[in-house]
Design an enzyme around this catalytic site. Sequence first.
Site, PDB file in Angstrom:
ATOM      1  N   TYR A 261     -11.455  -0.128  56.596  1.00 17.34           N
ATOM      2  CA  TYR A 261     -12.719  -0.158  55.846  1.00 17.34           C
ATOM      3  C   TYR A 261     -13.889  -0.598  56.726  1.00 17.34           C
ATOM      4  CZ  TYR A 261      -9.639  -0.114  51.669  1.00 17.34           C
ATOM      5  OH  TYR A 261      -8.681   0.189  50.729  1.00 17.34           O
TER       6      TYR A 261
ATOM      7  N   ASP B 115      -9.841  -7.462  48.271  1.00 15.69           N
ATOM      8  CA  ASP B 115      -8.995  -6.471  48.942  1.00 15.69           C
ATOM      9  C   ASP B 115      -9.812  -5.740  49.994  1.00 15.69           C
ATOM     10  OD1 ASP B 115      -6.363  -4.801  48.787  1.00 15.69           O
ATOM     11  OD2 ASP B 115      -7.968  -3.312  48.849  1.00 15.69           O
TER      12      ASP B 115
ATOM     13  N   ASN C  44       0.843   2.788  49.240  1.00 20.09           N
ATOM     14  CA  ASN C  44       1.098   4.238  49.227  1.00 20.09           C
ATOM     15  C   ASN C  44       2.549   4.577  49.573  1.00 20.09           C
ATOM     16  OD1 ASN C  44      -1.654   5.385  48.696  1.00 20.09           O
ATOM     17  ND2 ASN C  44      -2.142   4.230  50.543  1.00 20.09           N
TER      18      ASN C  44
ATOM     19  N   HIS D 276      -0.925   0.113  55.403  1.00 20.74           N
ATOM     20  CA  HIS D 276      -1.854   0.873  54.555  1.00 20.74           C
ATOM     21  C   HIS D 276      -1.208   2.135  53.975  1.00 20.74           C
ATOM     22  CE1 HIS D 276      -6.465   1.362  53.965  1.00 20.74           C
ATOM     23  NE2 HIS D 276      -5.820   1.910  52.967  1.00 20.74           N
TER      24      HIS D 276
HETATM   25  N1  LIG Z   1      -4.505   1.331  49.601  1.00 23.33           N
HETATM   26  C1  LIG Z   1      -5.198   2.443  49.531  1.00 23.33           C
HETATM   27  O1  LIG Z   1      -4.866   3.489  50.130  1.00 23.33           O
HETATM   28  C2  LIG Z   1      -6.440   2.464  48.678  1.00 23.33           C
HETATM   29  C3  LIG Z   1      -7.059   3.681  48.349  1.00 23.33           C
HETATM   30  C4  LIG Z   1      -8.184   3.654  47.527  1.00 23.33           C
HETATM   31  C5  LIG Z   1      -8.670   2.445  47.067  1.00 23.33           C
HETATM   32  N2  LIG Z   1      -8.067   1.257  47.426  1.00 23.33           N
HETATM   33  C6  LIG Z   1      -8.571  -0.066  46.956  1.00 23.33           C
HETATM   34  O2  LIG Z   1      -8.883   0.020  45.559  1.00 23.33           O
HETATM   35  C7  LIG Z   1     -10.254  -0.287  45.374  1.00 23.33           C
HETATM   36  C8  LIG Z   1     -10.834   0.457  44.199  1.00 23.33           C
HETATM   37  O3  LIG Z   1     -10.723   1.848  44.342  1.00 23.33           O
HETATM   38  P1  LIG Z   1     -11.996   2.777  44.469  1.00 23.33           P
HETATM   39  O4  LIG Z   1     -12.872   2.271  45.542  1.00 23.33           O
HETATM   40  O5  LIG Z   1     -11.498   4.165  44.530  1.00 23.33           O
HETATM   41  O6  LIG Z   1     -12.809   2.496  43.156  1.00 23.33           O
HETATM   42  P2  LIG Z   1     -12.735   2.466  41.574  1.00 23.33           P
HETATM   43  O7  LIG Z   1     -12.762   1.037  41.184  1.00 23.33           O
HETATM   44  O8  LIG Z   1     -11.686   3.351  41.020  1.00 23.33           O
HETATM   45  O9  LIG Z   1     -14.144   3.146  41.251  1.00 23.33           O
HETATM   46  C9  LIG Z   1     -15.297   2.695  41.870  1.00 23.33           C
HETATM   47  C10 LIG Z   1     -16.464   3.476  41.313  1.00 23.33           C
HETATM   48  O10 LIG Z   1     -16.731   3.026  39.975  1.00 23.33           O
HETATM   49  C11 LIG Z   1     -18.076   2.553  39.906  1.00 23.33           C
HETATM   50  N3  LIG Z   1     -18.093   1.369  39.010  1.00 23.33           N
HETATM   51  C12 LIG Z   1     -17.372   0.235  39.143  1.00 23.33           C
HETATM   52  N4  LIG Z   1     -17.656  -0.616  38.141  1.00 23.33           N
HETATM   53  C13 LIG Z   1     -18.560  -0.012  37.347  1.00 23.33           C
HETATM   54  C14 LIG Z   1     -19.234  -0.393  36.139  1.00 23.33           C
HETATM   55  N5  LIG Z   1     -19.000  -1.571  35.555  1.00 23.33           N
HETATM   56  N6  LIG Z   1     -20.107   0.503  35.591  1.00 23.33           N
HETATM   57  C15 LIG Z   1     -20.330   1.697  36.167  1.00 23.33           C
HETATM   58  N7  LIG Z   1     -19.731   2.111  37.308  1.00 23.33           N
HETATM   59  C16 LIG Z   1     -18.854   1.270  37.894  1.00 23.33           C
HETATM   60  C17 LIG Z   1     -18.457   2.177  41.328  1.00 23.33           C
HETATM   61  O11 LIG Z   1     -19.846   2.297  41.521  1.00 23.33           O
HETATM   62  P3  LIG Z   1     -20.731   1.186  42.317  1.00 23.33           P
HETATM   63  O12 LIG Z   1     -19.944   0.697  43.477  1.00 23.33           O
HETATM   64  O13 LIG Z   1     -21.936   1.975  42.709  1.00 23.33           O
HETATM   65  O14 LIG Z   1     -21.027   0.128  41.311  1.00 23.33           O
HETATM   66  C18 LIG Z   1     -17.715   3.257  42.121  1.00 23.33           C
HETATM   67  O15 LIG Z   1     -18.447   4.477  42.110  1.00 23.33           O
HETATM   68  C19 LIG Z   1     -10.874   0.090  46.738  1.00 23.33           C
HETATM   69  O16 LIG Z   1     -12.171  -0.445  46.877  1.00 23.33           O
HETATM   70  C20 LIG Z   1      -9.848  -0.465  47.676  1.00 23.33           C
HETATM   71  O17 LIG Z   1      -9.970  -1.867  47.802  1.00 23.33           O
HETATM   72  C21 LIG Z   1      -6.953   1.262  48.205  1.00 23.33           C
END
Ligand SMILES: NC(=O)c1ccc[n+]([C@@H]2O[C@H](COP(=O)([O-])OP(=O)(O)OC[C@H]3O[C@@H](n4cnc5c(N)ncnc54)[C@H](OP(=O)(O)O)[C@@H]3O)[C@@H](O)[C@H]2O)c1
Length: 276
Positions: free
Chosen positions: A51, A46, A155, A113
Amino acid sequence: MIVDERYKLNNGQRIPKVALGTWQVSDDEAEAVVESSIAAGYRHIDTAIAYGNEAGVGRGIRAAMETQGLHRESIFVTSKIPAEVKTHDGTVACIQESMERLDCFHTDMMLIHAPKPWDEMWKPGHNYFAENLEVWKALEEAYAAGKFRAIGVSNFDVDDLKNIMDECTVMPAVNQVRVHIGHIPYELIEFCEQNGILVEAYSPNAHGNLANVPAICSMAAKYDVSVPQLASRFILQLGLLPLPKSTHEERILQNADLDFEILPADMAELLEIDGL
Ligand SMILES: NC(=O)c1ccc[n+]([C@@H]2O[C@H](COP(=O)([O-])OP(=O)(O)OC[C@H]3O[C@@H](n4cnc5c(N)ncnc54)[C@H](OP(=O)(O)O)[C@@H]3O)[C@@H](O)[C@H]2O)c1
């Protein structure tokens, strides 16, 4: 492995049940992160124009295809038209530029988005209904031209979805929204399910904050998994598609290990958590 299982979209296309999230992954990091995620078994990446890492994502996919002997068709890539782009011609230009940056034969799915530009997103006021129809029309044309396997939104609330559904010739295949333990938009999920729109759960780890909740940590310990594994498994058991993000290879690998079952009583306990 669950990361290689697929949901069926409302147009018959199949989408891998778990995606690697890449928000806040830099373009430089993206190549290695994407390549190692595909090596770990992920088949769905994704990204988004906003980004700034589409080129790196594309390099990672090409590298994985070469080193792992994979066909491009076995990998599913999603990108997104920026929330600020609300014209037909602006969308056409974005699609072209995004595909050039990704440079990996085709993009599988393109989303809007957000229904409003980010600085207006959480405020009442102009709803951008007419503008979103223009953007959707451009996505429908690209879909009809065979550029995407599916098109969708992110969203979008029920009213934003109804606006598109009342006029569209192609139904949105997905709505990507924030869903995680402690934050479940039930009404929106139910509306999407009733209308055949798959809900993708972004920020499944609440951006890392679930690890600060003792009840969630002890539940993860009970299953001998990490909090992010429990969090993605929870999303899958709701019938939704989680998008966990990590830039660390060992975490990417761990987050793909989701072949365990949260018992109904424990799901009920997790569903009681609110306000995160
Ligand atoms: N459409 C939208 O508006 C929208 C908005 C937000 C997000 N998104 C999508 O959703 C994805 C995920 O959301 P998010 O980026 O907010 O992240 P998330 O998956 O909710 O959280 C990511 C955090 O968790 C940590 N983490 C992940 N796996 C881990 C593990 N096994 N052990 C310990 N820590 C861990 C990561 O650290 P490290 O990276 O340092 O490992 C990072 O700090 C985004 O990357 C994006 O693709 C979309």
